[in-house]
Structures are given as C-alpha cells and as structure tokens.
Design a protein around this motif. Structure first.
Motif, PDB file in Angstrom:
ATOM      1  N   ALA A  78       0.829  -1.207   0.000  1.00 48.50           N
ATOM      2  CA  ALA A  78       0.000   0.000   0.000  1.00 48.50           C
ATOM      3  C   ALA A  78       0.864   1.257   0.000  1.00 48.50           C
ATOM      4  O   ALA A  78       0.553   2.232  -0.691  1.00 48.50           O
ATOM      5  CB  ALA A  78      -0.933  -0.002   1.211  1.00 48.50           C
ATOM      6  N   ARG A  79       1.949   1.246   0.769  1.00 49.59           N
ATOM      7  CA  ARG A  79       2.839   2.418   0.789  1.00 49.59           C
ATOM      8  C   ARG A  79       3.412   2.676  -0.595  1.00 49.59           C
ATOM      9  O   ARG A  79       3.501   3.820  -1.045  1.00 49.59           O
ATOM     10  CB  ARG A  79       3.962   2.209   1.811  1.00 49.59           C
ATOM     11  N   ARG A  80       3.796   1.612  -1.276  1.00 47.52           N
ATOM     12  CA  ARG A  80       4.336   1.764  -2.626  1.00 47.52           C
ATOM     13  C   ARG A  80       3.268   2.246  -3.594  1.00 47.52           C
ATOM     14  O   ARG A  80       3.492   3.163  -4.392  1.00 47.52           O
ATOM     15  CB  ARG A  80       4.890   0.425  -3.115  1.00 47.52           C
ATOM     16  N   ALA A  81       2.096   1.610  -3.531  1.00 47.12           N
ATOM     17  CA  ALA A  81       1.023   1.948  -4.471  1.00 47.12           C
ATOM     18  C   ALA A  81       0.574   3.391  -4.293  1.00 47.12           C
ATOM     19  O   ALA A  81       0.344   4.111  -5.269  1.00 47.12           O
ATOM     20  CB  ALA A  81      -0.155   0.994  -4.274  1.00 47.12           C
ATOM     21  N   GLN A  82       0.458   3.834  -3.044  1.00 47.14           N
ATOM     22  CA  GLN A  82      -0.002   5.192  -2.778  1.00 47.14           C
ATOM     23  C   GLN A  82       1.055   6.232  -3.130  1.00 47.14           C
ATOM     24  O   GLN A  82       0.747   7.412  -3.291  1.00 47.14           O
ATOM     25  CB  GLN A  82      -0.417   5.319  -1.313  1.00 47.14           C
ATOM     26  N   ALA A  83       2.299   5.772  -3.260  1.00 43.09           N
ATOM     27  CA  ALA A  83       3.374   6.663  -3.700  1.00 43.09           C
ATOM     28  C   ALA A  83       3.489   6.682  -5.223  1.00 43.09           C
ATOM     29  O   ALA A  83       4.353   7.352  -5.778  1.00 43.09           O
ATOM     30  CB  ALA A  83       4.699   6.234  -3.076  1.00 43.09           C
ATOM     31  N   GLY A  84       2.620   5.925  -5.891  1.00 39.80           N
ATOM     32  CA  GLY A  84       2.613   5.902  -7.350  1.00 39.80           C
ATOM     33  C   GLY A  84       3.382   4.755  -7.959  1.00 39.80           C
ATOM     34  O   GLY A  84       3.449   4.629  -9.185  1.00 39.80           O
ATOM     35  N   ASP A  85       3.962   3.884  -7.124  1.00 39.23           N
ATOM     36  CA  ASP A  85       4.755   2.770  -7.623  1.00 39.23           C
ATOM     37  C   ASP A  85       3.874   1.535  -7.768  1.00 39.23           C
ATOM     38  O   ASP A  85       3.994   0.563  -7.018  1.00 39.23           O
ATOM     39  CB  ASP A  85       5.920   2.495  -6.660  1.00 39.23           C
ATOM     40  N   PHE A  86       2.947   1.600  -8.720  1.00 46.36           N
ATOM     41  CA  PHE A  86       2.021   0.491  -8.957  1.00 46.36           C
ATOM     42  C   PHE A  86       1.617   0.544 -10.424  1.00 46.36           C
ATOM     43  O   PHE A  86       1.368   1.620 -10.968  1.00 46.36           O
ATOM     44  CB  PHE A  86       0.790   0.621  -8.054  1.00 46.36           C
ATOM     45  N   ASP A  87       1.559  -0.610 -11.059  1.00 48.92           N
ATOM     46  CA  ASP A  87       1.263  -0.689 -12.489  1.00 48.92           C
ATOM     47  C   ASP A  87      -0.162  -0.201 -12.763  1.00 48.92           C
ATOM     48  O   ASP A  87      -1.136  -0.800 -12.307  1.00 48.92           O
ATOM     49  CB  ASP A  87       1.430  -2.139 -12.961  1.00 48.92           C
ATOM     50  N   GLU A  88      -0.290   0.891 -13.512  1.00 45.07           N
ATOM     51  CA  GLU A  88      -1.598   1.460 -13.824  1.00 45.07           C
ATOM     52  C   GLU A  88      -2.460   0.471 -14.602  1.00 45.07           C
ATOM     53  O   GLU A  88      -3.690   0.445 -14.440  1.00 45.07           O
ATOM     54  CB  GLU A  88      -1.421   2.748 -14.630  1.00 45.07           C
ATOM     55  N   GLU A  89      -1.838  -0.365 -15.429  1.00 45.68           N
ATOM     56  CA  GLU A  89      -2.606  -1.345 -16.197  1.00 45.68           C
ATOM     57  C   GLU A  89      -3.276  -2.359 -15.277  1.00 45.68           C
ATOM     58  O   GLU A  89      -4.391  -2.812 -15.549  1.00 45.68           O
ATOM     59  CB  GLU A  89      -1.694  -2.065 -17.190  1.00 45.68           C
ATOM     60  N   LEU A  90      -2.612  -2.714 -14.182  1.00 49.62           N
ATOM     61  CA  LEU A  90      -3.212  -3.653 -13.235  1.00 49.62           C
ATOM     62  C   LEU A  90      -4.401  -3.013 -12.526  1.00 49.62           C
ATOM     63  O   LEU A  90      -5.404  -3.675 -12.255  1.00 49.62           O
ATOM     64  CB  LEU A  90      -2.168  -4.111 -12.214  1.00 49.62           C
ATOM     65  N   ILE A  91      -4.284  -1.719 -12.218  1.00 52.73           N
ATOM     66  CA  ILE A  91      -5.404  -1.020 -11.583  1.00 52.73           C
ATOM     67  C   ILE A  91      -6.602  -0.991 -12.530  1.00 52.73           C
ATOM     68  O   ILE A  91      -7.734  -1.301 -12.145  1.00 52.73           O
ATOM     69  CB  ILE A  91      -5.004   0.417 -11.195  1.00 52.73           C
ATOM     70  N   LEU A  92      -6.354  -0.620 -13.783  1.00 54.77           N
ATOM     71  CA  LEU A  92      -7.449  -0.533 -14.756  1.00 54.77           C
ATOM     72  C   LEU A  92      -8.054  -1.905 -15.031  1.00 54.77           C
ATOM     73  O   LEU A  92      -9.262  -2.015 -15.276  1.00 54.77           O
ATOM     74  CB  LEU A  92      -6.941   0.093 -16.052  1.00 54.77           C
ATOM     75  N   GLU A  93      -7.233  -2.947 -14.987  1.00 59.86           N
ATOM     76  CA  GLU A  93      -7.774  -4.293 -15.180  1.00 59.86           C
ATOM     77  C   GLU A  93      -8.685  -4.671 -14.013  1.00 59.86           C
ATOM     78  O   GLU A  93      -9.748  -5.268 -14.202  1.00 59.86           O
ATOM     79  CB  GLU A  93      -6.636  -5.306 -15.300  1.00 59.86           C
ATOM     80  N   GLN A  94      -8.281  -4.302 -12.790  1.00 62.29           N
ATOM     81  CA  GLN A  94      -9.109  -4.599 -11.621  1.00 62.29           C
ATOM     82  C   GLN A  94     -10.416  -3.806 -11.658  1.00 62.29           C
ATOM     83  O   GLN A  94     -11.448  -4.273 -11.174  1.00 62.29           O
ATOM     84  CB  GLN A  94      -8.340  -4.273 -10.337  1.00 62.29           C
ATOM     85  N   LEU A  95     -10.367  -2.617 -12.255  1.00 66.48           N
ATOM     86  CA  LEU A  95     -11.548  -1.751 -12.317  1.00 66.48           C
ATOM     87  C   LEU A  95     -12.257  -1.847 -13.666  1.00 66.48           C
ATOM     88  O   LEU A  95     -13.078  -0.991 -13.994  1.00 66.48           O
ATOM     89  CB  LEU A  95     -11.141  -0.296 -12.058  1.00 66.48           C
ATOM     90  N   ALA A  96     -11.962  -2.889 -14.439  1.00 66.74           N
ATOM     91  CA  ALA A  96     -12.474  -2.988 -15.806  1.00 66.74           C
ATOM     92  C   ALA A  96     -13.999  -2.950 -15.864  1.00 66.74           C
ATOM     93  O   ALA A  96     -14.589  -2.248 -16.695  1.00 66.74           O
ATOM     94  CB  ALA A  96     -11.951  -4.266 -16.463  1.00 66.74           C
TER      95      ALA A  96
END
Length: 236
Positions: A78-96
């Motif tokens: 969560a610390r990494r993701a909230q700092a922007g270190d998370f694959d945007e494609e994975l987020i969009l896939e989860q929110l597809a």
C-alpha cells in the motif's frame, strides 16, 4: 467416405477457408497466451518486489498496532502503491467492469474525487468497501467506535480478529489488501458540531470534488452544505 464430404474436402475454396480459420485461431491463441504470460509476469514481479515482513533473524516485525505477516506485506504494498509505484494497467484491469459501467470519464472523475464517510458501521462499512472497490482513491473515515462482537453480523469486512479494533482502522486494514492504491484518512472521533467543519474539510490542498456520505443519524445536516469545496451529500 461420403462423396459429398469428400468433394467438400477436395474443394480448393473450402481448403482455403479451413486454412484461414486454423491460422486465425492459432494466431489468436498465441496472442492471448502471450498477454496472459505477460500479465502473470507483471503480477509476479509486483509480488516479488514487496519488501519482506521478516527481520534478519527470521522473526516477524510488528508496527503499532501489531500486525501479522500478511498485514505487513499489505501495508508495504500500500505504501508503494499510494506513492505511485504500482502498475496502472493492473489497476485498470481490476476496475475494468466499473469502467464499462461508469465509462472512462466517469471512472476518472471517481478516482479524482475525495470521499468522506461519517459512520463506519453496518452501512458505512459497506459503502466504504464499495467505494474502494469501485475506484475512489481518497477516503476519509470518521467513527469514534470500535468493532464489537455484535458488529460482526452486519459489518462489511470485520472478523473476530478485529474485535476491539477501531472501526476506521479495521476498514483500512482489510481494504488496502484489495485496493492498495486507495489512501485513507482515519479520524477516530465523534462527529459533532464542534468538529464538523474540520472533519468535512479538504484533503490537504486538494480542491477536487468531495462526496460526503452520512451513515448515521445526526442533526448537523446544515454543516454539510457550508464548505468552499464542491460537495455532494448522501444520507444512507
């Protein structure tokens, strides 16, 4: 062999059509296989990059409040993701599915919004869980109470292990394991006239639209409409 079948198989047009279908299916399978492999590798790299939650001596390290090994991994991600270190494609896939329903512009608006949830019990916990799963990225949780045994028949995410834990902390703990990019602002205090302006205030210097969800009875309705920040108020 049936003469009709034999003639069909010998027909150059049929042979050309069959070759095209077979070639198309082969190419499609290769593309889908490559995409699946690539997605798996991205997820694997993401998991492997999460810092280990154990110290050099092999013992689990704890923070305040105490967390288990899985919680420590979730918090690190969560610390990494909230700092922007998370694959945007994975987020969009989860929110597809949400993106299909809300359309890209609607999902972008939700992801840019700041939501205040007042009351994190039977209704508020379900509202918060739905918001986090739907794409809201900044959620302020307001509730002074703790999870009790009697909460478990209606709370969205609480378990026996959460009894005695502040409701706001329980929601954050469970939901960052699902949507680690969501930022939570936890306010373990009672919502009343003295603190309403502060609790409904902006998220830092954020000027984006705010949605306030009031999930418990209150006489402070006028307060929700007195803000310099654009606000939509819902009573649940």
């Amino acid at each position: 062999m049936n003469p009709i079948v034999a003639d069909t198989l010998a027909n150059p047009r049929f042979q050309l059509f069959a070759t095209a279908v077979f070639s198309g299916a082969t190419v499609a399978s290769l593309i889908l296989g490559y995409q699946s492999l690539e997605r798996g590798q991205r997820i694997s790299r993401l998991k492997n990059s999460i810092p280990r939650s154990e110290a050099d001596d092999g013992k689990v390290t704890y923070s305040d409040p105490p967390v288990d090994k899985e919680d420590a991994r979730n918090q690190a991600l969560a610390r990494r993701a909230q700092a922007g270190d998370f694959d945007e494609e994975l987020i969009l896939e989860q929110l597809a599915r949400n993106r299909v329903f809300l359309k890209p512009e609607g999902l972008d608006k939700l992801r840019d919004s700041f939501v205040v949830v007042v009351g994190c019990g039977g209704v508020g916990s379900h509202a918060t869980a739905s918001l986090a799963r739907s794409g809201a990225s900044k959620i302020r949780l307001v509730d002074f109470d703790q999870v009790t045994l009697s909460s478990l028949n209606r709370h969205a995410v609480a378990t026996l292990a959460d009894v005695g834990t502040p409701k706001v902390r329980c929601l954050e703990r469970r939901l960052i394991a699902i949507a680690p990019w969501v930022q939570f602002d936890l306010r373990q205090e009672k919502f009343d006239d003295d603190v309403a302006e502060k609790l409904l205030g902006p998220w830092g210097k954020l000027t984006a639209s705010r949605i306030s969800l009031l999930t418990q009875s209150t006489t402070l309705t006028p307060r929700l409409h007195c803000s310099s920040t654009a606000t939509t108020t819902s009573f649940l």
